[in-house]
Design a protein around this motif. Structure first.
Motif, mmCIF file in Angstrom:
data_model
loop_
_atom_site.group_PDB
_atom_site.id
_atom_site.type_symbol
_atom_site.label_atom_id
_atom_site.label_comp_id
_atom_site.label_asym_id
_atom_site.label_seq_id
_atom_site.Cartn_x
_atom_site.Cartn_y
_atom_site.Cartn_z
ATOM 1 N N SER A 176 61.020 23.315 -0.035
ATOM 2 C CA SER A 176 60.093 23.819 -1.045
ATOM 3 C C SER A 176 60.384 25.277 -1.391
ATOM 4 C CB SER A 176 58.645 23.679 -0.558
ATOM 5 O OG SER A 176 58.484 24.308 0.705
ATOM 6 N N VAL A 177 60.757 26.066 -0.368
ATOM 7 C CA VAL A 177 61.086 27.478 -0.609
ATOM 8 C C VAL A 177 62.369 27.585 -1.418
ATOM 9 C CG1 VAL A 177 61.719 29.655 0.502
ATOM 10 C CG2 VAL A 177 59.874 28.265 1.455
ATOM 11 N N LYS A 185 48.679 30.519 -8.272
ATOM 12 C CA LYS A 185 49.411 30.527 -7.011
ATOM 13 C C LYS A 185 49.258 29.197 -6.288
ATOM 14 C CE LYS A 185 50.096 35.225 -5.322
ATOM 15 N NZ LYS A 185 49.896 36.127 -4.172
ATOM 16 N N SER A 218 63.779 38.749 -9.008
ATOM 17 C CA SER A 218 62.720 37.966 -9.641
ATOM 18 C C SER A 218 62.488 38.507 -11.043
ATOM 19 C CB SER A 218 61.426 38.053 -8.828
ATOM 20 O OG SER A 218 61.535 37.320 -7.632
ATOM 21 N N VAL A 224 56.597 32.215 0.804
ATOM 22 C CA VAL A 224 57.580 33.216 0.372
ATOM 23 C C VAL A 224 57.072 34.620 0.658
ATOM 24 C CG1 VAL A 224 58.766 34.185 -1.638
ATOM 25 C CG2 VAL A 224 58.551 31.696 -1.395
ATOM 26 N N ASP A 259 63.480 28.217 -9.212
ATOM 27 C CA ASP A 259 62.625 28.278 -10.396
ATOM 28 C C ASP A 259 62.099 29.671 -10.688
ATOM 29 O OD1 ASP A 259 62.904 25.540 -10.751
ATOM 30 O OD2 ASP A 259 61.133 25.066 -9.540
ATOM 31 N N MET A 260 61.904 30.479 -9.645
ATOM 32 C CA MET A 260 61.220 31.765 -9.802
ATOM 33 C C MET A 260 62.116 32.972 -9.505
ATOM 34 S SD MET A 260 58.219 30.881 -10.736
ATOM 35 C CE MET A 260 57.388 29.298 -10.851
ATOM 36 N N VAL A 312 53.312 27.440 -1.660
ATOM 37 C CA VAL A 312 54.682 27.935 -1.466
ATOM 38 C C VAL A 312 54.753 29.441 -1.697
ATOM 39 C CG1 VAL A 312 57.083 27.684 -2.182
ATOM 40 C CG2 VAL A 312 55.579 25.699 -2.219
ATOM 41 N N ASP A 313 53.926 29.947 -2.606
ATOM 42 C CA ASP A 313 53.902 31.395 -2.854
ATOM 43 C C ASP A 313 53.592 32.168 -1.578
ATOM 44 O OD1 ASP A 313 54.057 31.903 -5.953
ATOM 45 O OD2 ASP A 313 52.782 30.154 -5.682
ATOM 46 N N ASN A 369 63.550 25.414 -3.544
ATOM 47 C CA ASN A 369 63.240 25.038 -4.925
ATOM 48 C C ASN A 369 62.466 26.141 -5.636
ATOM 49 O OD1 ASN A 369 64.507 22.547 -4.621
ATOM 50 N ND2 ASN A 369 62.629 21.519 -3.961
ATOM 51 N N TYR A 370 61.603 26.835 -4.891
ATOM 52 C CA TYR A 370 60.845 27.953 -5.466
ATOM 53 C C TYR A 370 61.804 29.028 -5.971
ATOM 54 C CZ TYR A 370 57.811 32.076 -5.657
ATOM 55 O OH TYR A 370 57.138 33.209 -6.073
ATOM 56 N N TYR A 371 62.800 29.375 -5.145
ATOM 57 C CA TYR A 371 63.754 30.403 -5.545
ATOM 58 C C TYR A 371 64.575 29.961 -6.758
ATOM 59 C CZ TYR A 371 62.884 33.413 -1.520
ATOM 60 O OH TYR A 371 62.305 34.272 -0.613
#
Length: 568
Positions: free
Chosen positions: A384-385, A15, A466, A22, A391-392, A18-19, A387-389
């Motif tokens: 960052s959030v 983790k 997800s 979110v 990728d994840m 950014v986790d 980009n997180y979405y």
């Protein structure tokens, strides 16, 4: 066909900060986004009411005045100094996850925000004349009380006419009527030189008419569309059929049989008006078929009426899942509530943002504020959030031939493991022109389930959630999975909707989509050098000044010309 590449054991993912952003994003959503969303919904409704109180003549007069403003703006542009034309709509307003990065670069904006009115409901011609920013919820509020509806009504309230035309859109009725663009009677378009054209399938602008769908506004500025209307009844009689099998291919077969048997037997009276299947895991699904029903019929079966639109009701996908325990059952749902059945929960995406929003106590206390406005959700995302979405998280619609759905579902399970899965059949027509999306060559001779001599049956496979590895805390390569998905689609004559995040190179983009007609219209109607290309708009990542300059000076899209085009 590409083989899915999934390691038998995935390593655990560590983790990062950014986790936690979110995970606790719900605080921002509950206390800021939801109240602001409710305010915007009220303001939108008042704006619609104000427009509705005006006469058709007043609305048309305002429309003509706004057209002149746009033309005046275009005339001021100096092609030698000013950048490429695009609308002034803010990047956060779009519904998809794809970053609208071209609007963060240099551009020449044209304001179309005033084009948000239903100009006319013509019951003689059975068409709705709508400006591009008219929303689906806005249309159904006007048409349903008249026992009318668009032939294809995509579910989410905030989807706009322009977005569905220039991008993509379909619904549970698409197995009868095709995609949203297949229900368009005429387009009114403002070209780069300020000319206004009305394109229909049989006038002098027929080539433009067939080139506009999926063009992302890169041929001209859409100012109006005439859309096919149909007669409806007050209720949808919906049958829920639980399906269980040994594997996901068994479910795919039951899904296909749920609506094609009547087609193949030419028993058209029994063909359902709506078809939808939700796959909950590899072995369980619920197939739903709907037929319009009168108010009198619903009243006779009052104990089976379910007004799913109330804020405290269970989310539709969870209610449908109850069929796995209850067994097959029938309900009568008010037609407008059925059209927008997935709006409150954005299918099931809302559970990722608000993990407890599907609980009875939240629905009862705050459910009336749902759903949060997508523009506000996007506006409150950190880079960052976002980009997180990317990728994840998976937000993709795969359009595949019906006979390849079993393979596609098996592939998606191994590669992405995203559940629930939305299955929605749609016709892909063979048009006089070879459009950006076209059926498999020779489908007419094969005549597989659901196919006719003039259209091949496809299915939208909606993957929105997800992936399983992410939920289990394992390593997941989102970009790699999307890239492999796109290669699978290219090999199997499938398509990726353009609102989603794409990993396609320009050459692969034109392998997936047919650009022959599009390129001809780009040159014929002087879009080259004035509007960016459709690939450029869809391309992932920020646009540099060098790319802007290259796009402005481009005369032809060479990546498409390099490809050996398939023959009919």
């Amino acid at each position: 066909m590409s083989n899915p590449v999934t390691p038998s054991v995935r390593s655990k993912r560590k983790k990062v900060w950014v986790d936690y952003l979110v995970e606790f994003r719900w605080i921002l959503v509950v206390f800021i986004v939801l109240p602001m969303s409710l305010t915007l919904y009220i303001l939108d409704y008042l704006k619609e009411l104000k427009s509705h109180l005006k006469s058709y003549k007043q609305r048309q007069l305002e429309h003509d005045e706004n057209i002149l403003k746009v033309i005046k703006r275009l005339k001021k542009r100096n092609p030698l100094k000013d950048s490429l034309i695009c609308t002034a709509r803010k990047p956060a307003v779009t519904v998809g996850m794809r970053n609208v990065d071209y609007k963060r670069a240099r551009r020449y904006e044209v304001d179309l925000s005033a084009f948000c009115n239903i100009l006319e409901i013509d019951q003689n011609r059975m068409v709705a004349k709508c400006e591009p920013l008219v929303k689906m919820g806005q249309i159904t509020r006007v048409t349903v009380p008249m026992n009318l509806a668009l032939a294809v009504v995509p579910e989410l309230d905030d989807l706009t006419v322009g977005g569905l035309i220039n991008g993509s859109g379909l619904e549970g009725s698409s197995h009868l009527y095709g995609m949203f663009t297949d229900t368009i009677v005429a387009y009114e378009l403002i070209l780069a030189d300020g000319r206004i054209v009305r394109a229909t399938k049989d006038n002098e602008y027929a080539d433009l008419f067939f080139a506009i769908p999926w063009s992302q506004g890169t041929l001209g500025l859409l100012s109006c569309a005439e859309i096919k209307l149909i007669h409806i009844k007050e209720y949808m009689k919906l049958t829920y059929k639980p399906v269980k099998g040994n594997n996901i291919k068994d479910l795919a077969k039951r899904y296909t049989d749920s609506f094609t048997l009547e087609f193949d037997n030419h028993d058209y009276d029994k063909v359902p008006d709506f078809v939808e299947t939700l796959v909950y895991n590899r072995c369980e699904a619920v197939c739903m078929t709907g037929k319009y029903a009168s108010k009198e019929e619903a009243n006779r079966n009052w104990d089976k009426v379910n007004s799913i639109g109330w804020w405290f009701k269970p989310w539709f996908y969870q209610h449908a899942k109850s069929a796995l325990k209850r067994g097959e059952f029938v309900e009568y749902i008010p037609s407008r509530e059925y059209y927008h059945r997935h709006t409150r929960s954005y299918f099931w995406e809302a559970k990722l943002i608000l993990p407890f929003a599907d609980q009875w106590w939240f629905r009862f206390l705050l459910g009336w504020m749902m759903p949060p406005k997508i523009p506000l959700l996007k506006a409150t995302q950190f880079e960052s959030v976002r980009n997180y979405y990317h990728d994840m998280h998976v937000l993709q619609d795969l359009l595949v031939p019906l006979h390849k759905v079993p393979d596609a579902l098996e592939w998606a399970h191994h590669e992405m493991e995203v559940y629930p899965i939305w299955l929605c059949p749609h016709r892909l027509y063979k048009h006089p022109y070879k459009t950006m999306l076209y059926p498999e060559p020779g489908f007419e001779q094969e005549r597989r389930q659901g196919d006719t001599s003039y259209a091949q049956m496809y299915t939208d496979i909606g993957l929105y959630y997800s992936p399983g590895p992410v939920l289990r805390g394992e390593v997941f390569d989102g970009s790699g999975a999307v890239h492999r998905m796109e290669q699978w689609l290219i090999e199997n004559h499938g398509y990726e909707t353009q609102y989603a995040v794409s990993e396609l190179s320009e050459k692969d983009f034109w392998k997936m989509f047919n650009g022959e007609l599009y390129e001809k219209c780009r040159r014929k109607y002087r879009a080259v050098g004035n509007f960016m290309s459709v690939y450029y708009k869809c391309k992932k990542g920020r646009k540099t000044e060098k790319e802007i300059e290259e796009a402005e000076n481009a005369k032809y899209e060479n990546a498409y010309a390099e490809l050996e085009q398939p023959t009919d």
